[in-house]
Write a protein that holds these residues in place. Structure first.
Motif, short mmCIF file in Angstrom:
data_model
loop_
_atom_site.label_atom_id
_atom_site.label_comp_id
_atom_site.label_asym_id
_atom_site.label_seq_id
_atom_site.Cartn_x
_atom_site.Cartn_y
_atom_site.Cartn_z
N ASP A 195 0.96 -1.14 0.05
CA ASP A 195 -0.06 0.12 0.05
C ASP A 195 0.93 1.09 0.01
OD1 ASP A 195 -1.67 2.32 0.92
OD2 ASP A 195 -3.11 0.81 1.57
N THR A 196 1.00 1.86 -1.12
CA THR A 196 1.87 3.19 -1.10
C THR A 196 1.26 4.46 -0.45
OG1 THR A 196 0.61 3.86 -3.16
CG2 THR A 196 2.73 2.44 -3.44
N THR A 197 0.08 4.33 -0.01
CA THR A 197 -0.36 5.38 0.75
C THR A 197 -0.06 5.31 2.21
OG1 THR A 197 -2.23 5.73 -0.60
CG2 THR A 197 -2.47 6.67 1.66
N PHE A 198 0.06 3.96 2.66
CA PHE A 198 0.11 3.50 4.20
C PHE A 198 1.71 3.15 4.25
CE2 PHE A 198 -4.38 3.61 4.10
CZ PHE A 198 -4.51 4.63 5.17
N ARG A 199 2.18 2.95 2.95
CA ARG A 199 3.82 2.41 3.04
C ARG A 199 3.95 1.02 3.83
NH1 ARG A 199 4.58 8.10 4.06
NH2 ARG A 199 5.05 9.11 2.08
N ALA A 200 3.04 0.02 3.53
CA ALA A 200 3.11 -0.98 4.15
C ALA A 200 2.53 -2.40 3.31
CB ALA A 200 1.91 -1.01 5.47
N ASP A 201 3.19 -3.57 3.75
CA ASP A 201 2.99 -4.71 3.00
C ASP A 201 1.78 -5.13 3.58
OD1 ASP A 201 5.32 -5.21 1.17
OD2 ASP A 201 6.48 -4.65 2.93
N ILE A 202 0.90 -5.96 2.73
CA ILE A 202 -0.11 -6.61 3.31
C ILE A 202 -0.44 -7.82 2.55
CG2 ILE A 202 -1.79 -5.56 1.93
CD1 ILE A 202 -4.08 -5.95 4.45
N GLY A 203 -0.66 -9.17 3.14
CA GLY A 203 -0.82 -10.17 2.12
C GLY A 203 -0.41 -11.33 3.31
N GLY A 204 0.12 -12.47 2.53
CA GLY A 204 0.33 -13.72 2.90
C GLY A 204 -0.73 -14.75 3.29
N ALA A 205 -0.10 -15.85 3.17
CA ALA A 205 -1.41 -17.26 3.46
C ALA A 205 -1.80 -17.21 4.75
CB ALA A 205 -0.74 -18.38 2.90
N ARG A 206 -3.02 -16.79 4.99
CA ARG A 206 -3.66 -16.71 6.38
C ARG A 206 -4.30 -18.17 6.55
NH1 ARG A 206 -3.31 -11.21 7.84
NH2 ARG A 206 -2.30 -10.18 6.37
N SER A 207 -4.56 -18.77 5.57
CA SER A 207 -4.75 -20.16 5.63
C SER A 207 -4.32 -21.01 4.88
CB SER A 207 -6.52 -20.01 5.85
OG SER A 207 -6.80 -19.38 4.56
N ILE A 208 -4.13 -22.47 4.82
CA ILE A 208 -3.86 -23.26 4.18
C ILE A 208 -4.35 -24.84 4.17
CG2 ILE A 208 -1.87 -23.96 5.58
CD1 ILE A 208 0.24 -23.69 3.19
N ALA A 209 -4.42 -25.36 3.18
CA ALA A 209 -4.86 -26.74 2.86
C ALA A 209 -4.37 -27.61 1.77
CB ALA A 209 -6.39 -26.73 3.07
N LEU A 210 -4.29 -28.67 2.09
CA LEU A 210 -3.89 -29.77 0.88
C LEU A 210 -5.36 -30.42 0.37
CD1 LEU A 210 -0.97 -30.63 -0.30
CD2 LEU A 210 -1.08 -32.51 1.08
N ARG A 211 -5.25 -30.41 -0.83
CA ARG A 211 -6.18 -31.32 -1.57
C ARG A 211 -6.04 -32.79 -1.17
NH1 ARG A 211 -6.97 -30.70 -7.70
NH2 ARG A 211 -5.33 -32.52 -7.84
N GLY A 212 -7.29 -33.58 -1.11
CA GLY A 212 -7.16 -35.04 -0.52
C GLY A 212 -6.17 -35.81 -1.23
N ASP A 213 -5.94 -35.61 -2.75
CA ASP A 213 -4.93 -36.57 -3.27
C ASP A 213 -3.58 -36.01 -3.29
OD1 ASP A 213 -5.15 -34.17 -4.84
OD2 ASP A 213 -5.89 -35.45 -6.58
N GLY A 214 -3.36 -34.85 -2.47
CA GLY A 214 -1.99 -34.20 -2.60
C GLY A 214 -1.68 -33.38 -3.67
N GLY A 215 -2.68 -33.21 -4.59
CA GLY A 215 -2.14 -32.74 -5.90
C GLY A 215 -2.30 -31.10 -5.86
N GLN A 216 -2.68 -30.50 -5.07
CA GLN A 216 -3.04 -29.20 -4.87
C GLN A 216 -3.06 -28.41 -3.55
OE1 GLN A 216 -6.94 -28.06 -6.52
NE2 GLN A 216 -5.83 -27.23 -8.19
N ILE A 217 -2.12 -27.19 -3.43
CA ILE A 217 -2.26 -26.60 -2.04
C ILE A 217 -3.19 -25.36 -2.36
CG2 ILE A 217 -0.92 -25.30 -0.64
CD1 ILE A 217 1.65 -26.77 -1.73
N ALA A 218 -3.83 -25.28 -1.19
CA ALA A 218 -4.84 -23.94 -1.22
C ALA A 218 -4.28 -23.05 -0.40
CB ALA A 218 -6.32 -24.39 -0.79
N LEU A 219 -4.25 -21.91 -0.69
CA LEU A 219 -3.59 -20.48 0.09
C LEU A 219 -4.64 -19.55 0.10
CD1 LEU A 219 -0.26 -20.61 -1.90
CD2 LEU A 219 -0.48 -21.45 0.41
N GLY A 220 -5.02 -19.12 1.33
CA GLY A 220 -6.36 -18.30 1.47
C GLY A 220 -5.69 -16.87 2.20
N GLY A 221 -6.31 -15.94 1.72
CA GLY A 221 -5.94 -14.52 2.17
C GLY A 221 -6.63 -13.41 1.79
#
Lengths: 331, 435
Positions: A195-221
């Motif tokens: 955020d250039t106005t506030f001069r701060a980073d925001i983001g990241g994976a606030r949640s994470i999960a793996l698909r049942g077959d292991g073939g996909q990672i879900a990253l929430g934010g």
């Protein structure tokens, strides 16, 4: 969803409410379904017996609790806090006292992952490190450095041989337990903004999960942030292929709900479940994973800050801001 | 036809009191200059003492959280996730986000009892930096202008009031310009951006020294002719600015932190705030009476805790390094340090882990000069929702800063035959904080 569906997300309804004294920060369903563990804006873990409603507290942290994990038999609970501690607990004891208190990270422990083979517990935190601990002894097995920012979340591969971690800037690394350096998997640009106005980073994976077959990672934010300090941005879930780092799909909400995806799980019936909180309120989302928008969404009484799927997949526990743990039935 | 100044007067002449003071002190170069003002209740000896003093004001824009800095309340319903840590003062604790500053607290003091009754950014900035309640139509001079006016020797060749900040682009509450109001534009701020020196333009090489002297003489004659007809504070300031620009060129090294040792640059770090602190040290060492360093942004309605880690992570080490350096170099006894904000943040944590605007119970840090070190003034209740002891506001802080550098804040400026209170007469200094 599979032909032999065990639940019907469209039927999701409030099941039970448990009131605590402070806003909740996290929740975790014991693998044997006996308890739900919660963190709140106090320095305690709250163990709730969903059958009886009995609540007891576990004290060993010097700050809020942010993350939980369990041994597969549910006998050992692992908790990580904003105090940097990783604590091992006898989960089912009448009055649990810590088995082990580890000063795991300088700064917050942001996430815990337990290896599927049960041998290791991994943590990540604000010291930009990923650490692997022996689940039986609490000994530090590996310490990985390579992230330049706070490490927000992590998860094991199905075979327990790799860890995937995601930092503030959406940089996902893969760590082989026998290698010294990470494999840069992908940078999910949608998971970070400056955020250039506030001069701060925001983001990241606030949640994470793996698909049942292991073939996909879900990253929430949160994504498309127009005002970091007011939290004006939309919920997001990025689906990443752990083999090649390809960003398979970005899940969103149909109505571009303002907020952050604070909880994620893969349901055995073949869909993703997520919870959000923020300007747009609290919602439970259900995504099939092959299309960007949810196939069903349920507005909750209040904002969610954490979520856990019951072992049988028929209930979801949500840690709410309004001092309540609520369970929702999917059947 | 001879024109009179718009105000009718004497703005640029010397008042009788100022004249007497100047003639008494001129030989030691202490007279203040344009429309000289001397606080009426201050003795000459005190003024002499004050002249070597300086003020460093660190302004944390957006409203830093008192709970994540100077008044932590761990394990309460408002305390947030951070712990309190001990400091170099026995019994004094501050937030764990300030480990380096904690080691310097024996040189600083905390005022934990501000109740400024305000949650508006612009009003908060104005009130904290002028020491007055904001009133429609009233323009009071900024702390920097007052300080420069009172402390800057007439012969001082550098700006007396310097603002160090980031390039424009942030929100407009982060001030780019500090008004000097009735003190005159000479005492308004000069801004330095992004740790860079002012943009100097060298004289073209084809203009020789001799030619330069000649053209300046022409300019001076034209100026003098103009001033005989249109003499105002602005024209005086323009003339002063021209002279000052030449002096700045001759003294450009003062603004160049690249001249500092590699080890010093490393100690202050690579962040912009670190560079700003090093520049502030350089200016203070060169006698600039008022230096303000802005750091932004702390307006954390969302994820207050993450953002305070980020922002205070930038603030802590450079600030602590600056405090230690001022002490080690013998400057702290003459340099007042203040860390202020426009207000604090709500004890109540909102649903997105944020804190909102809060002027009811918050903190300011003061140190150096005549400030008692290692003190805690005032108190808030157990969860920080109200002040329970020694309520103060912006007016008290303003008086305290000035008195700590030897300025009689209860005195008056005399300008153009009118008197203006130096600070809000309804307030006074926090006497127990002054040695």
């Amino acid at each position: 969803m599979t032909a032999n569906a065990t639940v019907n997300p469209q039927q999701t309804k409030l099941l039970q409410e448990y009131k605590l004294d402070r806003p909740l920060t996290a929740c975790h369903w014991d693998p044997q379904s006996r308890f739900i563990f919660c963190g709140a804006e106090d320095f305690l873990i709250h163990r709730i017996d969903p059958a009886s409603g009995e609540k007891i507290t576990l004290a060993a942290h010097d700050s809020w609790i942010r993350a939980f994990g369990s041994s597969s038999d549910g006998e050992t609970l692992y908790s990580g806090g904003y105090d940097g501690r990783l604590v091992f607990w006898p989960a089912c004891a009448a009055k649990p006292e810590p088995l082990r208190i580890l000063e795991a990270h300088q700064g917050w422990v942001r996430a815990i992952a337990v290896s599927p083979d049960g041998k290791h517990v991994a943590t990540c935190g604000n010291d930009r490190l990923v650490k692997v601990w022996d689940a039986a002894t609490g000994t530090l097995v590996r310490e990985f450095s390579g992230h330049a920012n706070h490490v927000y979340n992590l998860i094991y591969s199905q075979d327990s041989r790799q860890l995937f971690s995601c930092d503030l800037k959406g940089i996902v690394n893969a760590w082989a337990l026998d290698a010294d350096k990470p494999r840069a998997l992908v940078t999910v640009e949608q998971l970070h903004g400056y955020d250039t106005t506030f001069r701060a980073d925001i983001g990241g994976a606030r949640s994470i999960a793996l698909r049942g077959d292991g073939g996909q990672i879900a990253l929430g934010g949160i994504t498309k942030v127009s005002n970091a300090f007011a939290g004006v941005g939309e919920i997001i879930v990025a689906l990443v292929n752990p083999a090649d780092g390809k960003l398979d799909l970005v899940l969103q909400s149909k109505d571009k709900i303002t907020g952050t995806t604070w909880g994620l799980a893969w349901h055995p019936d073949g869909f993703w479940v997520g919870v959000s909180g923020g300007g747009g309120g609290g919602w439970l989302y259900f995504w099939k994973g092959d299309m960007a928008e949810e196939f069903f969404r349920l507005q909750l009484k209040n904002d969610g800050r954490g979520m856990s799927l019951s072992p049988d997949g028929k209930r979801v526990a949500v840690a709410h801001v309004d001092n309540h743990l609520r369970t929702y039935s999917l059947v | 036809m001879k024109r009179h100044h718009p105000c009718g007067s004497m703005e640029h002449g010397l008042s009788r009191r100022a004249f007497l003071n100047r003639t008494s002190l001129g030989s030691v170069g202490l007279a203040a200059g344009l429309g000289d003002i001397i606080t009426s209740r201050t003795t000459i000896a005190e003024q002499v003492q004050a002249k070597s003093k300086r003020v460093l004001n660190i302004f944390l824009h957006g409203g830093v959280s008192q709970l994540e800095t100077w008044d932590p309340k761990p394990n309460t319903d408002t305390g947030g996730p951070f712990r309190a840590i001990p400091t170099s003062v026995p019994g004094m604790h501050i937030c764990e986000l300030l480990p380096h500053t904690a080691k310097q607290m024996h040189r600083l003091s905390i005022v934990r009892s501000l109740d400024t009754k305000n949650g508006d950014h612009a009003r908060g900035v104005a009130e904290m930096t002028t020491g007055r309640g904001r009133m429609p139509g009233a323009d009071f001079p900024h702390l920097g202008a007052v300080t420069a006016r009172a402390l800057m020797p007439e012969t001082f060749v550098l700006p007396g009031h310097v603002l160090i900040r980031s390039s424009p682009g942030g929100r407009n509450v982060e001030s780019e310009f500090h008004s000097a109001a009735y003190l005159g534009p000479r005492y308004a701020s000069m801004a330095l951006y992004d740790a860079n020196p002012p943009k100097f333009e060298d004289r073209p090489s084809e203009i020789t020294d001799e030619a330069d002297v000649r053209r300046n003489a022409v300019r001076a004659r034209a100026n003098e002719r103009f001033l005989r007809r249109r003499r105002t504070a602005e024209t005086e300031a323009y003339n002063f600015s021209y002279d000052q620009a030449r002096e700045l060129l001759a003294n450009r090294h003062v603004f160049e932190i690249s001249r500092e040792s590699a080890s010093d640059q490393e100690r202050y770090g690579t962040s912009q705030f670190g560079k700003h602190c090093l520049l502030a040290r350089r200016l203070l060492e060169n006698g600039v009476p008022y230096v303000q360093v802005n750091h932004a942004d702390y307006d954390t309605h969302h994820e207050n805790f993450d953002f305070h880690i980020e922002q205070l992570g930038e603030f802590d080490q450079p600030f602590a390094t600056l405090v230690a350096d001022l002490a080690d170099r013998g400057l702290l006894a003459d340099t007042l340090i203040c860390v202020m904000s426009e207000f604090g943040r709500t004890p109540k944590i909102n649903k997105t882990y944020g804190r909102d605007h809060w002027g009811t119970a918050w903190s300011v840090v003061l140190g150096g000069s005549s400030i008692q070190p290692g003190a805690v003034i005032g108190k808030t209740n157990a969860n920080g929702t109200e002040v329970t002891d020694r309520v103060v506001d912006h007016g008290h802080i303003f008086h305290t800063i000035l008195q700590a550098v030897g300025v009689d804040s209860m005195g008056e400026f005399e300008i153009a035959g009118r008197t203006f209170p130096v600070a809000d007469p309804s307030r006074g200094a926090i006497a127990e904080l002054l040695t």
